[in-house]
Every structure is written in C-alpha cells, then in structure tokens.
Scaffold this motif. Structure first.
Motif, mmCIF file in Angstrom:
data_model
loop_
_atom_site.group_PDB
_atom_site.id
_atom_site.type_symbol
_atom_site.label_atom_id
_atom_site.label_comp_id
_atom_site.label_asym_id
_atom_site.label_seq_id
_atom_site.Cartn_x
_atom_site.Cartn_y
_atom_site.Cartn_z
ATOM 1 N N MET A 1 83.779 18.695 131.053
ATOM 2 C CA MET A 1 84.440 18.210 129.844
ATOM 3 C C MET A 1 83.403 17.830 128.789
ATOM 4 N N ARG A 2 83.684 18.208 127.535
ATOM 5 C CA ARG A 2 82.806 17.808 126.445
ATOM 6 C C ARG A 2 82.886 16.300 126.210
ATOM 7 N N THR A 3 81.786 15.741 125.693
ATOM 8 C CA THR A 3 81.753 14.347 125.292
ATOM 9 C C THR A 3 81.512 14.287 123.793
ATOM 10 N N LEU A 4 82.238 13.412 123.129
ATOM 11 C CA LEU A 4 82.063 13.218 121.697
ATOM 12 C C LEU A 4 81.837 11.736 121.437
ATOM 13 N N SER A 5 80.698 11.402 120.838
ATOM 14 C CA SER A 5 80.375 10.021 120.500
ATOM 15 C C SER A 5 80.601 9.793 119.007
ATOM 16 N N LEU A 6 81.354 8.748 118.685
ATOM 17 C CA LEU A 6 81.536 8.314 117.300
ATOM 18 C C LEU A 6 80.704 7.050 117.142
ATOM 19 N N ILE A 7 79.617 7.161 116.394
ATOM 20 C CA ILE A 7 78.624 6.092 116.322
ATOM 21 C C ILE A 7 78.710 5.399 114.967
ATOM 22 N N GLY A 8 79.117 4.130 114.966
ATOM 23 C CA GLY A 8 79.127 3.362 113.730
ATOM 24 C C GLY A 8 77.709 3.096 113.252
ATOM 25 N N ILE A 9 77.443 3.410 111.966
ATOM 26 C CA ILE A 9 76.073 3.306 111.454
ATOM 27 C C ILE A 9 75.925 2.222 110.391
ATOM 28 N N GLU A 15 68.785 -0.095 109.220
ATOM 29 C CA GLU A 15 68.572 -1.181 110.162
ATOM 30 C C GLU A 15 69.877 -1.753 110.708
ATOM 31 N N HIS A 16 71.010 -1.278 110.207
ATOM 32 C CA HIS A 16 72.302 -1.653 110.786
ATOM 33 C C HIS A 16 72.538 -0.967 112.132
ATOM 34 N N MET A 17 71.758 0.037 112.441
ATOM 35 C CA MET A 17 71.938 0.733 113.716
ATOM 36 C C MET A 17 71.698 -0.225 114.882
ATOM 37 N N THR A 18 72.644 -0.228 115.835
ATOM 38 C CA THR A 18 72.496 -1.064 117.024
ATOM 39 C C THR A 18 71.728 -0.296 118.099
ATOM 40 N N VAL A 19 71.247 -1.030 119.103
ATOM 41 C CA VAL A 19 70.578 -0.383 120.243
ATOM 42 C C VAL A 19 71.556 0.556 120.937
ATOM 43 N N GLN A 20 72.809 0.134 121.070
ATOM 44 C CA GLN A 20 73.823 0.992 121.683
ATOM 45 C C GLN A 20 73.981 2.291 120.897
ATOM 46 N N GLY A 21 73.982 2.177 119.564
ATOM 47 C CA GLY A 21 74.109 3.377 118.739
ATOM 48 C C GLY A 21 72.913 4.296 118.863
ATOM 49 N N ILE A 22 71.719 3.732 118.889
ATOM 50 C CA ILE A 22 70.503 4.541 119.031
ATOM 51 C C ILE A 22 70.501 5.267 120.371
ATOM 52 N N ASN A 23 70.904 4.579 121.424
ATOM 53 C CA ASN A 23 70.952 5.213 122.746
ATOM 54 C C ASN A 23 71.963 6.351 122.774
ATOM 55 N N ALA A 24 73.121 6.142 122.138
ATOM 56 C CA ALA A 24 74.133 7.202 122.094
ATOM 57 C C ALA A 24 73.630 8.395 121.296
ATOM 58 N N LEU A 25 72.919 8.115 120.210
ATOM 59 C CA LEU A 25 72.342 9.184 119.389
ATOM 60 C C LEU A 25 71.427 10.067 120.229
ATOM 61 N N ASN A 26 70.616 9.455 121.071
ATOM 62 C CA ASN A 26 69.633 10.203 121.849
ATOM 63 C C ASN A 26 70.217 10.876 123.080
ATOM 64 N N ARG A 27 71.435 10.552 123.455
ATOM 65 C CA ARG A 27 72.097 11.252 124.563
ATOM 66 C C ARG A 27 72.768 12.541 124.121
ATOM 67 N N ALA A 28 72.959 12.694 122.828
ATOM 68 C CA ALA A 28 73.726 13.833 122.323
ATOM 69 C C ALA A 28 72.910 15.123 122.335
ATOM 70 N N ASP A 29 73.594 16.226 122.580
ATOM 71 C CA ASP A 29 72.975 17.546 122.458
ATOM 72 C C ASP A 29 72.905 17.972 120.997
ATOM 73 N N VAL A 30 73.900 17.535 120.213
ATOM 74 C CA VAL A 30 73.971 17.935 118.812
ATOM 75 C C VAL A 30 74.543 16.781 117.995
ATOM 76 N N ILE A 31 73.948 16.553 116.814
ATOM 77 C CA ILE A 31 74.447 15.584 115.850
ATOM 78 C C ILE A 31 75.088 16.376 114.710
ATOM 79 N N VAL A 140 81.192 3.785 119.477
ATOM 80 C CA VAL A 140 80.141 2.765 119.369
ATOM 81 C C VAL A 140 80.383 1.984 118.082
ATOM 82 N N PRO A 141 80.654 0.683 118.174
ATOM 83 C CA PRO A 141 80.969 -0.094 116.967
ATOM 84 C C PRO A 141 79.765 -0.240 116.056
ATOM 85 N N GLY A 142 80.050 -0.434 114.768
ATOM 86 C CA GLY A 142 79.001 -0.630 113.785
ATOM 87 C C GLY A 142 79.311 -1.799 112.875
#
Length: 253
Positions: A1-9, A15-31, A140-142
């Motif tokens: 199954m595909r995964t889709l992350s919606l990352i609040g920025i 600098e509003h980026m959270t650690v959770q958001g940065i980690n989700a960003l780096n798990r993605a195959d494509v932005i 991921v909340p922002g």
C-alpha cells in the motif's frame, strides 16, 4: 500500500518545521510541490527552501506540478470549490500513480496545519473515492496562522473563562459577531468583513505573511485601525500578487 504524508509546514518560516515533520520529509520517496502560477511563486519557493534545508535523504525525489485553478466565475461558490477540489483530487491520483510504486511513499508540504482551514484532507478523500487508490495516510501537525498571530502580537488567544470561535469572513459579514463568544478568529476574509461591525465595540489584532521577514501587524480599537488595515492589505496584495492574513476580534472590556 502507498503511504502519503501531509506535513504541516507552518505559516512561512522554515523554522516552523517540527522534528516530526523533518523526519516524515526524509522518509518519503518523493516530495510533491504544487505551483500556483507566477504570482504565487513564493509559496513554492518556501517549500523548495524547506527541502534544501532539511532534506538529507539523497534518494528522495522532488516533483513539481501545476495545481488546477478554481473557476472564480462560477456563480455558485460551493459548486465552484467542489469542482476545483475534484480536479485537484484527480491530479493527485495521477501524480501518485506516475511517481510512486504500490508500496511507495509520497509527501505534500501543507501550509499551516492540514487540519485547520486547509482542504488537503478532504481532497485526499475525494481522490480515494475517484481513483480507488489504496493509501495509508500520515498527518503531521504544523503551526497555524492562529498560533503565529497570537505569538507575534504577544497575546493569549483566549480570555480567562472566555469562549473562542473560529469562523470565516463570509460568515462574519452575513451573521455579524456571534453573541456566544468574546473572542473571534477570522480566516479567509478577502472582503475585510470587520468593516461591517461597530468600531467602538471591538479590538482587532491583524497579521499578514505571519512568521516571515515581510510580516505585517496592526492592532488597536477596530474603529481606529480598520481603515489602515484595509489600505495596508490592499497595498501588500498589489505588491506581492497574493496575501495570506488573519485576525482576531475581541469584545472591548
């Protein structure tokens, strides 16, 4: 199954980026980065800056695409928005099929927070129904514009024991200030609906481009500063080609 992350920025500051958001960003195959035309290129630029600053996974690809445009001439606002969202949903489905495998992971960088006055979650539900794509969703909340507004004005959002209502400029213009709230947060107000209220009855705290180097702030008794807000807003929109603003109204004590 595909995964889709919606990352609040957040509202415009990387600098509003959270650690959770940065980690989700780096798990993605494509932005997936939407383009909204030349006038709103700043919105895509911020997403590019975030990727340049926080993306460490060299395997992650960045794909930009042109976002469908809403038909502003549609006499029915609701139908126009529904048709626009369906067009975006189909575009999202095509992008996922084209750029991810059946077990791939894509991410959208969502302005502010995906759960507050943003349509991405609704559009994803449209996409699921339209395309029957199996997608596991991560949200991921922002930082929201409401939080950024309160921080920039150095104020709490609520009064002690008081109620807070979040609404739109359209509803404020049609219904006035609600009797069951002493604090009103107004989103999506292109017509400056605060001009319809009694200027002596309220304080207003307004902000545009919150969290950015070009942030604009005005506060004071509504009757004294309403005209300045209208003029400042119009001039800023003309200069930049777009504006994102919000404001808080409070009953004067």
């Amino acid at each position: 199954m595909r995964t889709l992350s919606l990352i609040g920025i957040g509202t415009g500051n990387p600098e509003h980026m959270t650690v959770q958001g940065i980690n989700a960003l780096n798990r993605a195959d494509v932005i997936l980065i939407p383009r909204k035309g030349e006038a709103k290129e700043d919105l895509a630029d911020l997403r590019r800056v975030i990727c340049e600053r926080f993306l460490e996974n060299r395997q992650t690809r960045i794909v930009e695409f042109d976002l469908p445009v809403r038909d502003a001439a549609n006499p029915s606002y609701r139908q126009g928005v529904d048709d626009w969202h369906m067009a975006i949903a189909r575009a999202y489905g095509d992008l996922l099929l084209a750029h991810t495998s059946e077990t791939g992971h894509a991410a959208f960088l969502v302005w502010g927070d995906p759960s507050l006055y943003d349509s991405t979650l609704r559009i994803i539900e449209h996409m699921r129904r339209e395309t029957e794509l199996a997608v596991a969703l991560e949200v991921v909340p922002g930082i929201t514009s409401i939080q950024a507004l309160a921080a920039s004005h150095h104020m709490p959002i609520n009064t002690i024991g008081g109620s807070v209502l979040i609404t739109t400029g359209r509803r404020l213009k049609a219904e006035g200030f609600p009797p069951n709230a002493d604090t009103l947060l107004v989103m999506l107000d292109g017509d400056c609906a605060f001009q319809t209220l009694d200027g002596d009855a309220y304080e207003i705290y307004w902000g545009a481009y919150l969290g950015t180097a070009k942030e604009l702030l005005i506060a004071g008794p509504l009757g004294e500063v309403a005209g300045r807000i209208v003029e400042t807003r119009a001039r800023a929109r003309e200069d930049k080609g777009w504006i994102m603003d919000t404001y808080l109204l409070r009953v004067r004590g």
